[in-house]
Design an enzyme around this catalytic site. Structure first.
Site, mmCIF file in Angstrom:
data_model
loop_
_atom_site.group_PDB
_atom_site.id
_atom_site.type_symbol
_atom_site.label_atom_id
_atom_site.label_comp_id
_atom_site.label_asym_id
_atom_site.label_seq_id
_atom_site.Cartn_x
_atom_site.Cartn_y
_atom_site.Cartn_z
ATOM 1 N N CYS A 140 47.947 -17.178 71.632
ATOM 2 C CA CYS A 140 49.267 -17.541 72.156
ATOM 3 C C CYS A 140 49.222 -18.121 73.564
ATOM 4 O O CYS A 140 49.847 -19.148 73.841
ATOM 5 C CB CYS A 140 50.190 -16.330 72.105
ATOM 6 S SG CYS A 140 49.650 -14.926 73.111
ATOM 7 N N HIS A 191 52.165 -11.055 74.313
ATOM 8 C CA HIS A 191 52.428 -12.274 73.550
ATOM 9 C C HIS A 191 53.360 -13.185 74.342
ATOM 10 O O HIS A 191 54.260 -12.709 75.032
ATOM 11 C CB HIS A 191 53.067 -11.937 72.199
ATOM 12 C CG HIS A 191 53.194 -13.118 71.282
ATOM 13 N ND1 HIS A 191 52.095 -13.817 70.813
ATOM 14 C CD2 HIS A 191 54.283 -13.744 70.761
ATOM 15 C CE1 HIS A 191 52.498 -14.812 70.037
ATOM 16 N NE2 HIS A 191 53.827 -14.789 69.992
ATOM 17 N N HIS A 203 55.167 -20.941 69.251
ATOM 18 C CA HIS A 203 54.121 -20.016 69.713
ATOM 19 C C HIS A 203 53.000 -19.963 68.683
ATOM 20 O O HIS A 203 53.149 -20.448 67.550
ATOM 21 C CB HIS A 203 54.709 -18.616 69.921
ATOM 22 C CG HIS A 203 55.266 -18.000 68.670
ATOM 23 N ND1 HIS A 203 54.983 -16.723 68.265
ATOM 24 C CD2 HIS A 203 56.112 -18.489 67.705
ATOM 25 C CE1 HIS A 203 55.616 -16.443 67.136
ATOM 26 N NE2 HIS A 203 56.311 -17.507 66.784
#
Length: 240
Positions: A140, A191, A203
Protein backbone atom coordinates in the site's frame (compact mmCIF):
# COMPACT_ATOMS: atom_id res chain seq x y z
CA UNK A 1 -81.87 -5.58 -29.44
CA UNK A 2 -79.33 -4.37 -31.98
CA UNK A 3 -78.91 -1.14 -29.98
CA UNK A 4 -78.14 -3.17 -26.83
CA UNK A 5 -75.57 -5.33 -28.66
CA UNK A 6 -73.79 -2.26 -30.07
CA UNK A 7 -73.75 -0.64 -26.63
CA UNK A 8 -72.20 -3.78 -25.10
CA UNK A 9 -69.52 -3.90 -27.79
CA UNK A 10 -68.57 -0.26 -27.15
CA UNK A 11 -68.29 -0.87 -23.40
CA UNK A 12 -66.12 -3.95 -23.99
CA UNK A 13 -63.75 -2.10 -26.32
CA UNK A 14 -63.49 0.80 -23.85
CA UNK A 15 -62.61 -1.50 -20.94
CA UNK A 16 -60.01 -3.32 -23.05
CA UNK A 17 -58.33 -0.11 -24.18
CA UNK A 18 -58.22 1.18 -20.59
CA UNK A 19 -56.74 -2.03 -19.19
CA UNK A 20 -53.91 -2.41 -21.75
CA UNK A 21 -51.79 0.55 -20.55
CA UNK A 22 -52.24 -0.66 -16.97
CA UNK A 23 -51.04 -4.14 -17.89
CA UNK A 24 -48.05 -2.78 -19.75
CA UNK A 25 -47.18 -0.42 -16.90
CA UNK A 26 -47.41 -3.24 -14.34
CA UNK A 27 -45.18 -5.44 -16.47
CA UNK A 28 -42.59 -2.65 -16.73
CA UNK A 29 -42.57 -2.03 -12.98
CA UNK A 30 -42.24 -5.72 -12.16
CA UNK A 31 -39.19 -6.05 -14.38
CA UNK A 32 -37.48 -3.30 -12.42
CA UNK A 33 -38.64 -4.42 -8.97
CA UNK A 34 -35.93 -4.63 -6.29
CA UNK A 35 -36.99 -6.97 -3.51
CA UNK A 36 -33.71 -7.81 -1.78
CA UNK A 37 -30.21 -6.31 -1.33
CA UNK A 38 -29.00 -8.97 -3.77
CA UNK A 39 -31.37 -7.60 -6.43
CA UNK A 40 -30.05 -4.08 -5.77
CA UNK A 41 -26.43 -5.28 -6.06
CA UNK A 42 -27.24 -7.06 -9.31
CA UNK A 43 -28.87 -3.94 -10.76
CA UNK A 44 -25.92 -1.77 -9.73
CA UNK A 45 -23.53 -4.28 -11.28
CA UNK A 46 -25.46 -4.20 -14.55
CA UNK A 47 -25.42 -0.40 -14.57
CA UNK A 48 -21.67 -0.31 -13.94
CA UNK A 49 -21.01 -2.86 -16.67
CA UNK A 50 -23.12 -0.86 -19.09
CA UNK A 51 -21.28 2.35 -18.19
CA UNK A 52 -17.89 0.63 -18.48
CA UNK A 53 -18.81 -0.60 -21.95
CA UNK A 54 -19.83 2.91 -22.99
CA UNK A 55 -17.48 3.69 -25.86
CA UNK A 56 -16.53 7.14 -27.04
CA UNK A 57 -18.62 6.66 -30.19
CA UNK A 58 -21.78 5.74 -28.27
CA UNK A 59 -21.18 8.56 -25.81
CA UNK A 60 -20.84 10.99 -28.71
CA UNK A 61 -24.04 9.70 -30.30
CA UNK A 62 -26.03 10.24 -27.11
CA UNK A 63 -24.71 13.62 -26.01
CA UNK A 64 -23.76 15.32 -29.26
CA UNK A 65 -27.16 16.94 -29.76
CA UNK A 66 -27.16 18.31 -26.21
CA UNK A 67 -23.56 19.45 -26.57
CA UNK A 68 -24.25 21.33 -29.80
CA UNK A 69 -27.32 23.00 -28.32
CA UNK A 70 -25.27 24.03 -25.28
CA UNK A 71 -22.51 25.49 -27.46
CA UNK A 72 -25.01 27.40 -29.59
CA UNK A 73 -26.57 28.87 -26.43
CA UNK A 74 -23.16 29.97 -25.17
CA UNK A 75 -22.27 31.55 -28.49
CA UNK A 76 -25.47 33.60 -28.42
CA UNK A 77 -25.64 34.56 -24.72
CA UNK A 78 -22.07 35.01 -23.52
CA UNK A 79 -20.96 37.77 -25.91
CA UNK A 80 -23.92 39.91 -24.81
CA UNK A 81 -22.87 39.78 -21.16
CA UNK A 82 -19.12 39.87 -21.76
CA UNK A 83 -17.70 40.18 -25.31
CA UNK A 84 -14.26 39.01 -24.09
CA UNK A 85 -15.55 35.86 -22.36
CA UNK A 86 -13.93 32.56 -23.33
CA UNK A 87 -16.47 29.93 -24.33
CA UNK A 88 -16.42 26.79 -22.18
CA UNK A 89 -17.57 24.13 -24.63
CA UNK A 90 -18.29 20.56 -23.66
CA UNK A 91 -15.84 17.92 -24.82
CA UNK A 92 -16.22 14.22 -25.45
CA UNK A 93 -14.54 12.34 -22.56
CA UNK A 94 -11.62 10.04 -23.13
CA UNK A 95 -11.80 6.29 -22.55
CA UNK A 96 -9.91 6.62 -19.26
CA UNK A 97 -12.33 9.30 -18.04
CA UNK A 98 -15.25 7.02 -18.87
CA UNK A 99 -13.62 4.09 -17.07
CA UNK A 100 -12.95 5.96 -13.84
CA UNK A 101 -16.24 7.85 -13.96
CA UNK A 102 -17.85 4.42 -13.85
CA UNK A 103 -15.68 3.26 -10.94
CA UNK A 104 -16.31 6.47 -8.98
CA UNK A 105 -19.96 6.92 -10.01
CA UNK A 106 -19.41 10.50 -11.14
CA UNK A 107 -19.66 12.41 -14.42
CA UNK A 108 -16.68 11.96 -16.77
CA UNK A 109 -16.03 15.68 -17.30
CA UNK A 110 -15.35 16.16 -13.56
CA UNK A 111 -12.19 14.07 -13.88
CA UNK A 112 -9.64 16.65 -15.00
CA UNK A 113 -6.34 15.22 -13.77
CA UNK A 114 -5.74 12.80 -16.63
CA UNK A 115 -2.13 12.20 -15.58
CA UNK A 116 -3.30 10.89 -12.20
CA UNK A 117 -5.79 8.54 -13.88
CA UNK A 118 -3.11 7.26 -16.25
CA UNK A 119 -0.70 6.47 -13.44
CA UNK A 120 -3.38 4.73 -11.38
CA UNK A 121 -4.51 2.78 -14.43
CA UNK A 122 -0.95 1.69 -15.11
CA UNK A 123 -0.90 0.04 -11.67
CA UNK A 124 -4.55 -1.00 -11.52
CA UNK A 125 -4.94 -4.71 -10.77
CA UNK A 126 -1.30 -5.20 -9.70
CA UNK A 127 -1.29 -7.87 -7.00
CA UNK A 128 -0.41 -7.06 -3.40
CA UNK A 129 2.97 -8.13 -2.02
CA UNK A 130 4.24 -6.99 1.36
CA UNK A 131 7.44 -5.01 0.82
CA UNK A 132 6.89 -5.07 -2.94
CA UNK A 133 7.63 -2.05 -5.11
CA UNK A 134 7.20 -3.37 -8.68
CA UNK A 135 4.53 -4.53 -11.13
CA UNK A 136 5.05 -8.10 -9.95
CA UNK A 137 3.73 -7.06 -6.53
CA UNK A 138 3.40 -3.86 -4.50
CA UNK A 139 2.23 -2.91 -1.02
CA UNK A 140 0.00 0.00 0.00
CA UNK A 141 2.62 2.57 0.98
CA UNK A 142 4.84 1.79 -2.02
CA UNK A 143 1.87 2.27 -4.35
CA UNK A 144 1.00 5.67 -2.85
CA UNK A 145 4.68 6.61 -3.02
CA UNK A 146 4.86 5.71 -6.72
CA UNK A 147 1.75 7.73 -7.55
CA UNK A 148 3.01 10.82 -5.72
CA UNK A 149 6.40 10.58 -7.39
CA UNK A 150 4.93 10.18 -10.90
CA UNK A 151 2.08 12.70 -10.65
CA UNK A 152 3.25 15.35 -8.15
CA UNK A 153 7.02 14.84 -8.34
CA UNK A 154 7.09 14.40 -4.55
CA UNK A 155 9.16 11.77 -2.74
CA UNK A 156 7.15 10.32 0.14
CA UNK A 157 8.62 8.21 2.94
CA UNK A 158 8.48 4.45 2.41
CA UNK A 159 6.06 3.25 5.11
CA UNK A 160 2.47 4.16 6.00
CA UNK A 161 3.55 5.28 9.49
CA UNK A 162 6.21 7.61 8.08
CA UNK A 163 3.75 9.01 5.53
CA UNK A 164 1.28 9.64 8.35
CA UNK A 165 3.86 11.64 10.29
CA UNK A 166 4.85 13.64 7.19
CA UNK A 167 1.32 14.71 6.23
CA UNK A 168 -0.92 17.31 7.87
CA UNK A 169 -4.19 16.18 9.52
CA UNK A 170 -7.47 17.22 7.90
CA UNK A 171 -11.14 16.50 8.53
CA UNK A 172 -12.80 13.82 6.45
CA UNK A 173 -15.31 16.45 5.32
CA UNK A 174 -12.42 18.41 3.75
CA UNK A 175 -11.14 15.56 1.57
CA UNK A 176 -9.74 16.42 -1.85
CA UNK A 177 -8.30 14.34 -4.65
CA UNK A 178 -4.80 13.22 -3.63
CA UNK A 179 -5.32 13.25 0.16
CA UNK A 180 -4.06 10.22 2.10
CA UNK A 181 -6.36 7.94 4.10
CA UNK A 182 -4.99 5.81 6.94
CA UNK A 183 -6.32 2.58 8.45
CA UNK A 184 -5.58 0.18 11.28
CA UNK A 185 -5.64 -3.22 9.59
CA UNK A 186 -2.92 -5.13 11.46
CA UNK A 187 -2.23 -2.84 14.40
CA UNK A 188 -1.66 0.92 14.49
CA UNK A 189 -1.16 2.80 11.24
CA UNK A 190 -0.83 -0.17 8.93
CA UNK A 191 -2.60 0.74 5.69
CA UNK A 192 -2.76 3.80 3.44
CA UNK A 193 -4.75 4.77 0.37
CA UNK A 194 -5.30 7.87 -1.77
CA UNK A 195 -8.63 9.68 -1.93
CA UNK A 196 -10.12 10.25 -5.39
CA UNK A 197 -13.72 11.47 -5.32
CA UNK A 198 -17.25 10.64 -4.18
CA UNK A 199 -16.08 8.78 -1.05
CA UNK A 200 -13.86 6.51 -3.18
CA UNK A 201 -10.14 5.86 -2.75
CA UNK A 202 -7.48 3.87 -4.58
CA UNK A 203 -5.07 1.59 -2.72
CA UNK A 204 -3.15 -1.68 -2.84
CA UNK A 205 -5.40 -4.03 -0.87
CA UNK A 206 -4.13 -7.33 0.51
CA UNK A 207 -6.89 -9.37 -1.05
CA UNK A 208 -7.47 -7.69 -4.42
CA UNK A 209 -4.34 -5.73 -5.22
CA UNK A 210 -4.55 -2.17 -6.57
CA UNK A 211 -8.22 -1.31 -6.65
CA UNK A 212 -10.77 1.44 -6.00
CA UNK A 213 -12.81 1.01 -2.79
CA UNK A 214 -15.44 2.97 -0.88
CA UNK A 215 -14.83 4.50 2.56
CA UNK A 216 -18.27 3.27 3.64
CA UNK A 217 -17.41 -0.39 3.02
CA UNK A 218 -17.78 -2.03 6.42
CA UNK A 219 -14.20 -3.34 6.54
CA UNK A 220 -12.60 0.06 5.90
CA UNK A 221 -15.16 2.10 7.85
CA UNK A 222 -14.41 0.03 10.97
CA UNK A 223 -10.64 0.51 10.59
CA UNK A 224 -10.47 4.11 9.37
CA UNK A 225 -8.09 6.29 11.42
CA UNK A 226 -8.33 9.58 9.54
CA UNK A 227 -7.10 11.65 6.61
CA UNK A 228 -3.96 13.67 6.04
CA UNK A 229 -2.71 15.98 3.30
CA UNK A 230 0.70 16.26 1.69
CA UNK A 231 1.51 19.87 0.79
CA UNK A 232 1.84 19.72 -2.97
CA UNK A 233 2.31 22.66 -5.33
CA UNK A 234 -0.61 25.00 -4.59
CA UNK A 235 -1.15 25.53 -8.30
CA UNK A 236 -2.18 21.86 -8.59
CA UNK A 237 -5.14 22.28 -6.26
CA UNK A 238 -6.04 25.60 -7.85
CA UNK A 239 -6.30 23.92 -11.23
CA UNK A 240 -8.18 20.84 -10.01
Amino acid sequence: MLRIMIGGLVVTLFMTSCSMPLQLHTKFINKKAINTPADEDALLSQQQEAFSAYSQSSYRKNVLHTEQSYEETLEVELPKANPTATLNTLTIPTEIQLKYASLLNILPHTLTNIRLLEVIDDWYGTRYRYGGTTKSGIDCSAFVREVYKSVFNIELPRTAREQYRTANPIRTSELKEGDLLFFNTTGGISHVGMYLSNNKFVHASRGRGVIVSDLDESYYAARYLGARRIQTDSSYYAAN
